[in-house]
Design an enzyme around this catalytic site. Structure first.
Site, PDB file in Angstrom:
ATOM      1  CD  GLU A   1      -3.066  -0.649   0.068  1.00 49.92           C
ATOM      2  OE1 GLU A   1      -3.159   0.357  -0.336  1.00 49.92           O
ATOM      3  OE2 GLU A   1      -3.440  -1.747  -0.642  1.00 49.92           O
TER       4      GLU A   1
ATOM      5  CB  CYS B   1     -18.301  -0.957 -16.147  1.00 45.66           C
ATOM      6  SG  CYS B   1     -18.558  -0.446 -14.402  1.00 45.66           S
TER       7      CYS B   1
ATOM      8  CB  CYS C   1     -19.465   2.410 -19.934  1.00 39.61           C
ATOM      9  SG  CYS C   1     -18.642   3.813 -19.527  1.00 39.61           S
TER      10      CYS C   1
ATOM     11  CB  CYS D   1     -22.707   4.213 -13.811  1.00 42.71           C
ATOM     12  SG  CYS D   1     -21.443   5.759 -13.924  1.00 42.71           S
TER      13      CYS D   1
END
Length: 378
Positions: A59, A224, A221, A230
């Site tokens: 991280e 997605c 998209c 969305c």
DNA sequence: AAGCCGGGGGC
DNA sequence: GCCCCAGGCTT
């Protein structure tokens, strides 16, 4: 019940409560993401472990850095420092050495400091509470949330660059994404969407979606799993969001680096431990005023060092930082017996060993150029 | 709230 | 070139 399941407070703006209702059920989003992640999730080195130390390291390395750049650093770092205890016992210089080239060197300093704090203050085990993680240097709310969910599988929201972009589009946030108003809303949404079940998979899923589908430009998209939920998609704004930051002109800084050689040795200096490129090594540097030849700008420095040799112009390096550009003239001064290199600040390093120093990017380029020219003269 | 902090990769 | 990236700290 290990968790307080009360909903987070909705953000307010100017005393007016923001609508706490979501345009869809949060479980609907997390369920889709988890399924998608099972099919399309990436196989990454830090996903083959639940060791909080390794999750933490990944991280920190990934902050403001791309996955492809991190992988080799991550592997090499763990070969040298396979455990928290070993990292805590290492010297900061050795840690910086393994970080050289990754950038944002305060991350390395904070990582090292945090390891020492954990080993010194605790029983040696890695903290597993959000507040304890956030109390460590280099760990903010998002990284603490990532460690909680990915290492411990406990629900905690993440808001990194990927999640930020996904949420901005999912909720069609059309204002400045860097405002404090945006920050409040995004954290609120991140918290509401984080599921109690499988937060581990969810955290990685939403980051992967941002990294591989909900791209900064040309979001895909069609692939997605959230496309029909969305809001940006519904409004035809997928490609227009997030709104761009106003572009600023970056200044150009002119400097000269002096490669002072005495026999086989080169003069190198270590930068101050904090600030820009903290702890890294470089050759002596002089600022070059506008429209002045670098050789001339070097005269006061040579005077002070009591060098009488001529300066040889080797070449020029251009190096780009995020907030300025560096135009670096590379100059060479070859000392003879008349000069006394003793008393100069810095250390002498053989030209062969210099590339192994944690030099910063611009000066590593300068060294390559210097050696290339030297080779050409032979 | 704004500025600082690197280097690389995609386009 | 321009944009952004698994952000956090300082002022």
């Amino acid at each position: 019940m290990a968790r307080d399941t009360t909903k987070p407070a909705a953000p307010t703006s100017g005393g007016e409560a923001f609508s706490s209702s979501l345009p869809f059920a949060p479980e609907d989003v997390s369920r889709r993401l988890l399924f998608w992640y099972g099919e399309r999730g990436r196989d990454l080195p830090w996903r083959r472990t639940r060791d909080p130390y390794r999750i933490w390291l990944s991280e920190i390395m990934l902050q403001q850095t791309t996955v492809a750049a991190v992988v080799p650093y991550y592997e090499r770092f763990l070969q040298h420092f396979p455990s928290l205890q070993i990292l805590a016992e290492a010297s900061l210089d050795d840690v910086i050495q393994l970080w050289a080239g990754l950038g944002y060197y305060s991350r390395a300093r904070n990582l090292h400091q945090a390891a020492r704090q954990i080993v010194r203050d605790g029983d040696g085990s890695f903290p597993d509470q959000l507040e304890d993680l956030m109390a460590l240097p280099g760990i903010g709310r998002s990284t603490a949330g990532a460690i909680m969910s990915i290492a411990y599988d406990r629900p905690a929201p993440i808001l990194d660059g990927n999640v930020r972009r996904v949420l901005i589009r999912l909720f069609a946030w059309q204002e400045d994404p860097r405002s404090s108003r945006a920050e409040k809303h995004l954290w609120y949404w991140a918290e509401r969407l984080t599921p109690d079940a499988q937060p581990h998979g969810y955290a990685q899923a939403i980051m992967d979606l941002g990294a591989t589908v909900c791209l900064p430009r040309n979001p895909d998209c069609r692939r997605c799993p959230l496309s029909d939920l969305c809001r940006a998609r519904q409004l035809g704004l997928s490609a227009a969001l997030p709104v761009k930051r106003p572009k600023k002109t970056v200044p150009v800084r002119c400097q000269a680096a002096v490669l002072v050689s005495a026999g086989d040795k080169l003069l190198v200096m270590q930068r101050p431990p904090a600030g820009l490129l903290g702890g890294l090594w470089e050759f002596p540097v002089v600022d070059v005023p506008d429209e002045q030849p670098p050789e001339q700008a070097l005269l006061p420095w040579l005077e002070q060092a009591r060098f009488q040799q001529k300066v040889e112009f080797v070449g020029e390096i251009r190096h780009i930082y995020s907030h300025f550009r560096l135009k670096l003239a590379v100059c060479a001064v070859s000392l003879t017996g008349d000069n006394t290199p003793d008393g100069l600040p810095g250390e002498w390093c053989s030209a062969e060993d210099a590339p192994a120093l944690p030099l910063h990017g611009a000066h590593l380029k300068a060294l390559h150029l210097y050696r290339q020219r030297q080779h050409a003269d032979d």
